[in-house]
Enzyme design. Structure first.
Site, PDB file in Angstrom:
ATOM      1  CG  ASP A   1      -2.238   0.677   0.986  1.00 41.10           C
ATOM      2  OD1 ASP A   1      -2.290   1.528   0.071  1.00 41.10           O
ATOM      3  OD2 ASP A   1      -3.209   0.387   1.705  1.00 41.10           O
TER       4      ASP A   1
ATOM      5  CD  GLU B   1       0.424   6.360  -3.500  1.00 40.24           C
ATOM      6  OE1 GLU B   1      -0.162   6.720  -2.476  1.00 40.24           O
ATOM      7  OE2 GLU B   1       0.272   5.240  -4.014  1.00 40.24           O
TER       8      GLU B   1
ATOM      9  CG  ASP C   1      -7.496   3.995  -1.100  1.00 45.94           C
ATOM     10  OD1 ASP C   1      -7.352   2.799  -1.399  1.00 45.94           O
ATOM     11  OD2 ASP C   1      -6.789   4.568  -0.255  1.00 45.94           O
TER      12      ASP C   1
END
Length: 792
Positions: free
Chosen positions: A391, A394, A464
């Site tokens: 998760d 980035e 998300d």
């Protein structure tokens, strides 16, 4: 000074300038020259791939790419000078360089024009990058007015063609940026820069502008079709390894399971219900509080025996992935060790409170990647965890300030390498796992990606997203454009992550219908994974057998498992032949201009056309609440690409391509059409991917054209397939003779079926169609590995 002398001097200067511009040096790979104080180098990496380097004269420009791993091959090429035009020809490409203004243009060896740089379209502007003198760089290109291009990563804008848009390319939660585009004219362009970049296409001029770079570095590649271009991109940046068979089954997840008993209980419930499942995921906070963020160990007392939890999941014939992050809490062991080597960033990440409690690590530092893996291996991998959910890859960068980009990394400023962060953090885990184990294939679920990440066994999800019908539709173009960058594996949170638009979503008729349609769509993506917050998503949250929503969900989970032989063969096609699993229509029907900007249809593999339902049909507002109304069956319009006939998957009805048809779409029907000439294998009804052998596959033949299908089988996990430990069987359909040829089996692997049956169905209306296996076969044949010729 007299006028005659001035004129003479100017003439001498002009001659010197022209002479300088025309001088060029032939190199082993191409040519090098200086034009208008810009060093220009053109290099053939192979006959179909050209690299262009540009930099200001007087400043050396050397660079080791983070994305490109392919070494240039010795290529036969010619160099011809005609006036101010220098032409380099290989067997595939013709590259023209204007020695006066530096403009480069590209064509195929047959003369088909591909792409032109804009005249005077290169810019070097001085830039201070955290104390290092460099440039803001820009290069503009001229595209045909009506040319469609695709790629650039995945964005949530619902558009297929990437013309007439402007993108601020900085990695984000729901937007992944890859500076690569693929044209309908069968060429691709990769802008090899990792700093924040602006992509802009306006008035026919397409421009990449990057904040920082010592020079311009891009690759132009040509193929005979979209697959050929993607093959070039993967040759440059890395090939795609295979995932294990079980990864293509159904995955269940939520934010988050609070204990090991809850997690194991979910798997047990699926087994009790007889609903297939292969993967369960534990989200964050199994480590406890934020100061122990991503400790890579179970510090939460609700997970009282992690080894038993993993073993219990495995005993239920299910696999487990777990959430790991690119950041660490200050009370963790990795934080302390990374801090000592200066491998933590100081900008704000998530969770941001308490301030400074969590910091992002520096994956550009090889020692930091070693430290990351050391704790991952000792804390989680040794427990038998099967996959990594990376998760915030980035990474999360909250309230970004300009000074944050001055943050020092191992390779310079954060600005210089910002967009390649996911490539490096995912690559660090993948390469380390491969170095210690070949028994379990790497499987990484990640929120972000960059060019080359396909080589690391990763599957990127679309972030998300906030659930809505618009968001569902936007996943289609986002995933297809992502695939068109050469990275074939992606997925999304089925049902959407946030449910902000729905009150009491599990009782909300609109959300329940949306979730069912999202599940149907997810059946035809590379990873079928239900996940989200604000409400649990397990199938039993939507009722029980007999309830329409429940039945629709179960139907499509079972359909996914029936299609596993087809899906696994498609994954082999990706690895062996550089194919793509979810295919924008331009890939297979580039000559049909009507498909070039369709954003709600695609091919799943090379046989099945998918047209997800992306708007509500069966709920309506009544007395300020949503209620269900199934009294009238609604329909959806679907365009069938020209050049082939199509079969309705559900009815077996055959129809011509090049037309728009209406398909009735009750809640449990997603429009699916199978291309004429397809050979489609369907597997047995199972509870998990490897429960039953494929000894009685149903082989469906969709006549109307010649066709071929390769059935691929191996040990379902480990990397022995790379050593040739696998088997293939080629099925060929001769449409004119109505003959199916099942070829000799090639290859072998331990546990391989030596004898089996194939149940053959010649599809026609109301026979051998839909998700239910047929009981009325045209032929049943025994097969022992030797060629069979079957007349139908």
């Amino acid at each position: 000074m007299n006028t005659k002398l001035i004129t003479t001097l100017l003439f001498i200067q002009l001659i010197a300038s022209v002479t300088l511009a025309q001088a060029h040096q032939k190199t082993d790979l191409g040519i090098k020259t200086v034009i208008n104080n810009v060093v220009v180098e053109i290099q053939f990496y192979n006959p179909s791939i050209v690299r262009v380097l540009k930099s200001p004269q007087g400043k050396a420009f050397t660079k080791k790419s983070l994305s490109v791993i392919y070494l240039p091959q010795r290529t036969v090429f010619s160099v011809i000078k005609s006036g101010q035009l220098l032409t380099l020809n290989s067997d595939s490409l013709s590259v023209n360089l204007n020695l006066k203004n530096g403009q480069i243009s590209y064509a195929t060896h047959t003369g088909k024009q591909l792409l032109n740089e804009q005249e005077s379209g290169v810019v070097f502007a001085d830039f201070n990058d955290a104390g290092t003198k460099t440039y803001t760089i820009s290069q503009s290109f001229v595209l045909d007015t009506r040319e469609h291009i695709y790629g650039l990563g995945q964005q949530q804008d619902g558009k297929m063609s990437r013309r007439n848009i402007k993108l601020n390319m900085v990695q984000g939660n729901t937007d992944d940026y890859i500076p690569f585009f693929l044209s309908e004219k069968s060429y691709g362009l990769f802008w090899d820069n990792y700093s924040p970049t602006t992509y802009q296409d306006m008035m026919g001029i397409t421009t990449f502008t990057s904040d920082a770079g010592d020079g311009i570095d891009y690759y132009l590649m040509a193929g005979n079709n979209a697959d050929g271009v993607i093959s070039c991109m993967r040759k440059l940046t890395g090939q795609v390894p295979m995932f294990s068979l079980w990864t293509y089954g159904y995955w269940q997840s939520k934010e988050r399971y609070q204990s090991q008993d809850e997690l194991v209980g979910v798997v047990k419930k699926y087994r009790e219900l007889g609903v297939p499942i292969d993967g369960i995921i534990q989200d964050w906070q199994y480590w406890g509080d934020n100061e122990h963020w991503n400790a890579m160990e179970f510090l939460n007392s609700n997970f009282y025996n992690p080894k038993k939890m993993v073993d219990d999941v495995h005993r239920l014939h299910t696999h487990m992935a777990i959430s790991i992050w690119a950041s660490f809490g200050k009370q963790t062991k990795p934080y302390s060790e990374l801090e000592k080597i200066g491998a933590l960033y100081n900008f704000v990440t998530w969770p941001e409170n308490p301030a400074g409690a969590v910091k992002v690590y520096d994956p550009f530092n090889p020692l930091a990647r070693d430290i990351y893996w050391k704790y991952l291996r000792n804390g989680l991998f040794k427990l038998g965890i099967d996959g990594w959910w990376m998760d915030s890859s980035e990474p999360d960068h909250i309230h970004p300030k300009p000074a944050d980009f001055d943050t020092k990394t191992y390779l310079g400023s954060f600005r210089k390498v910002r967009n390649a962060f996911p490539l490096m953090t995912v690559g660090g885990v993948s390469m380390h796992q491969r170095s210690v184990s070949s028994e379990k294939r790497v499987f990484i679920l990640t929120r972000s990606a960059f060019a080359g990440q396909q080589r690391y066994g990763s599957n990127t999800w679309t972030g998300d997203v906030v659930a809505s019908w618009v968001a569902l539709k936007n996943q289609i173009s986002a995933g297809l454009n992502f695939s068109l960058c050469g990275i074939p594996y992606w997925n999304c949170d089925l049902g959407g992550f946030f449910l902000w638009n729905f009150k009491e979503p599990l009782q909300n008729a609109d959300y329940r219908e949306l979730y069912a349609r999202w599940i149907e769509f997810g059946t035809f993506t590379p990873m079928m994974r239900s996940h989200g917050t604000d409400a649990p998503r397990e199938i039993y949250q939507f009722g029980q057998r007999g309830d329409k929503i429940y039945d629709a969900i179960e139907k499509y989970i079972n359909l996914r498992y029936s299609l596993l032989p087809y899906v696994y063969a498609s994954s082999w096609d990706v690895t062996k032949k550089q194919s793509t699993m979810t295919r924008a229509l331009v890939m297979d029907f580039a000559l049909d201009k009507q498909v070039l900007d369709i954003n709600d249809e695609y091919m799943f593999g090379k046989s099945i056309l998918v047209s997800p339902v992306t708007q509500a049909m069966y709920n309506k507002r009544q007395d300020s609440i949503n209620v269900v109304d199934y009294s009238e069956i609604k329909s959806k319009s679907i365009y069938l690409p020209q050049g082939t006939d199509w079969y309705d998957f559900w009815t077996g009805e055959k129809m011509s391509g090049g037309q728009t048809v209406q398909k009735k779409t009750p809640l449990d029907i997603i429009p699916l059409y199978v291309k004429a000439g397809s050979i489609l294998p369907l597997g047995p009804k199972v509870q998990y991917a490897t429960e039953k052998k494929w000894d009685k596959l149903e082989i469906r033949i969709y006549e109307g054209a010649n066709g071929e299908f390769t059935l691929y089988e191996d040990e379902n996990d480990n990397y022995n397939y790379e050593k040739g430990v696998h088997s293939t069987i080629i099925f060929s359909w001769n449409n004119q003779q109505k003959v199916l040829t099942i070829g000799d089996r090639k290859g072998a692997y331990p546990g391989m079926l030596t004898n089996r049956k194939f149940n053959i169905v010649l599809v026609r209306k109301e026979k051998g169609t839909g998700s239910v296996l047929s009981e009325n076969f045209d032929k049943i044949v025994g097969y022992s590995g030797k060629k069979l010729v079957i007349k139908l």
